[in-house]
Design a protein around this motif. Structure first.
Motif, mmCIF file in Angstrom:
data_model
loop_
_atom_site.group_PDB
_atom_site.id
_atom_site.type_symbol
_atom_site.label_atom_id
_atom_site.label_comp_id
_atom_site.label_asym_id
_atom_site.label_seq_id
_atom_site.Cartn_x
_atom_site.Cartn_y
_atom_site.Cartn_z
ATOM 1 N N ALA A 1 53.546 63.557 77.010
ATOM 2 C CA ALA A 1 53.969 62.242 77.509
ATOM 3 C C ALA A 1 55.384 61.898 77.068
ATOM 4 C CB ALA A 1 52.992 61.170 77.037
ATOM 5 N N VAL A 2 55.774 62.323 75.888
ATOM 6 C CA VAL A 2 57.130 62.053 75.393
ATOM 7 C C VAL A 2 58.113 63.087 75.948
ATOM 8 C CG1 VAL A 2 58.551 61.998 73.300
ATOM 9 C CG2 VAL A 2 56.328 60.888 73.315
ATOM 10 N N GLY A 3 57.657 64.314 76.138
ATOM 11 C CA GLY A 3 58.541 65.391 76.544
ATOM 12 C C GLY A 3 58.970 65.361 78.001
ATOM 13 N N ILE A 4 58.133 64.825 78.886
ATOM 14 C CA ILE A 4 58.492 64.796 80.304
ATOM 15 C C ILE A 4 59.732 63.941 80.566
ATOM 16 C CG2 ILE A 4 57.705 64.024 82.582
ATOM 17 C CD1 ILE A 4 54.972 65.173 81.855
ATOM 18 N N PRO A 5 59.824 62.719 80.017
ATOM 19 C CA PRO A 5 61.080 61.970 80.224
ATOM 20 C C PRO A 5 62.298 62.637 79.577
ATOM 21 C CG PRO A 5 59.341 60.491 79.521
ATOM 22 C CD PRO A 5 58.811 61.877 79.387
ATOM 23 N N ILE A 6 62.092 63.272 78.427
ATOM 24 C CA ILE A 6 63.205 63.982 77.785
ATOM 25 C C ILE A 6 63.660 65.143 78.660
ATOM 26 C CG2 ILE A 6 63.854 65.400 75.799
ATOM 27 C CD1 ILE A 6 62.085 63.602 74.084
ATOM 28 N N ALA B 1 60.981 75.848 79.688
ATOM 29 C CA ALA B 1 60.388 77.082 79.170
ATOM 30 C C ALA B 1 60.136 76.989 77.671
ATOM 31 C CB ALA B 1 61.296 78.266 79.484
ATOM 32 N N ALA B 2 61.063 76.363 76.946
ATOM 33 C CA ALA B 2 60.861 76.190 75.506
ATOM 34 C C ALA B 2 59.672 75.272 75.233
ATOM 35 C CB ALA B 2 62.127 75.617 74.868
ATOM 36 N N GLY B 3 59.551 74.193 75.989
ATOM 37 C CA GLY B 3 58.417 73.291 75.809
ATOM 38 C C GLY B 3 57.099 73.946 76.185
ATOM 39 N N MET B 4 57.107 74.754 77.244
ATOM 40 C CA MET B 4 55.890 75.447 77.648
ATOM 41 C C MET B 4 55.483 76.502 76.629
ATOM 42 S SD MET B 4 56.500 75.790 81.755
ATOM 43 C CE MET B 4 55.245 77.025 81.951
ATOM 44 N N SER B 5 56.439 77.090 75.940
ATOM 45 C CA SER B 5 56.080 78.072 74.916
ATOM 46 C C SER B 5 55.461 77.399 73.694
ATOM 47 C CB SER B 5 57.307 78.885 74.507
ATOM 48 O OG SER B 5 58.193 78.098 73.736
#
Length: 80
Positions: free
Chosen positions: A36-41, A59-63
């Protein structure tokens, strides 16, 4: 370094720190909060730096959040 990249790096550090802390629900609550926090970032990074840098941050967030991505892929595969 601009603010969007700094926020993405701070999100990555927070994700790693949260992963090191013990959890009773296998970190799923924390994963939902991080998503929830990462999508706006991610949108902010893409807006300021372009789509290629946005894809790298994605890709970094998905890893880091690989199990929610794996379960989403399994769910989508069942739906198709």
């Amino acid at each position: 370094m601009n603010w969007s990249i700094a926020l993405a790096a701070l999100w990555g550090v927070a994700a790693n720190v949260l992963a090191m802390l013990p959890s009773k629900d296998n970190h799923w609550t924390r994963a939902y909060i991080l998503v929830a926090v990462g999508i706006p970032i991610l949108g902010y990074v893409t807006y300021e730096n372009g789509p290629w840098i946005g894809l790298l941050v994605l890709a970094a967030g998905m890893s880091m959040l690989r199990w929610p991505v794996i379960y989403l892929g399994r769910w989508l595969r069942r739906r198709i």
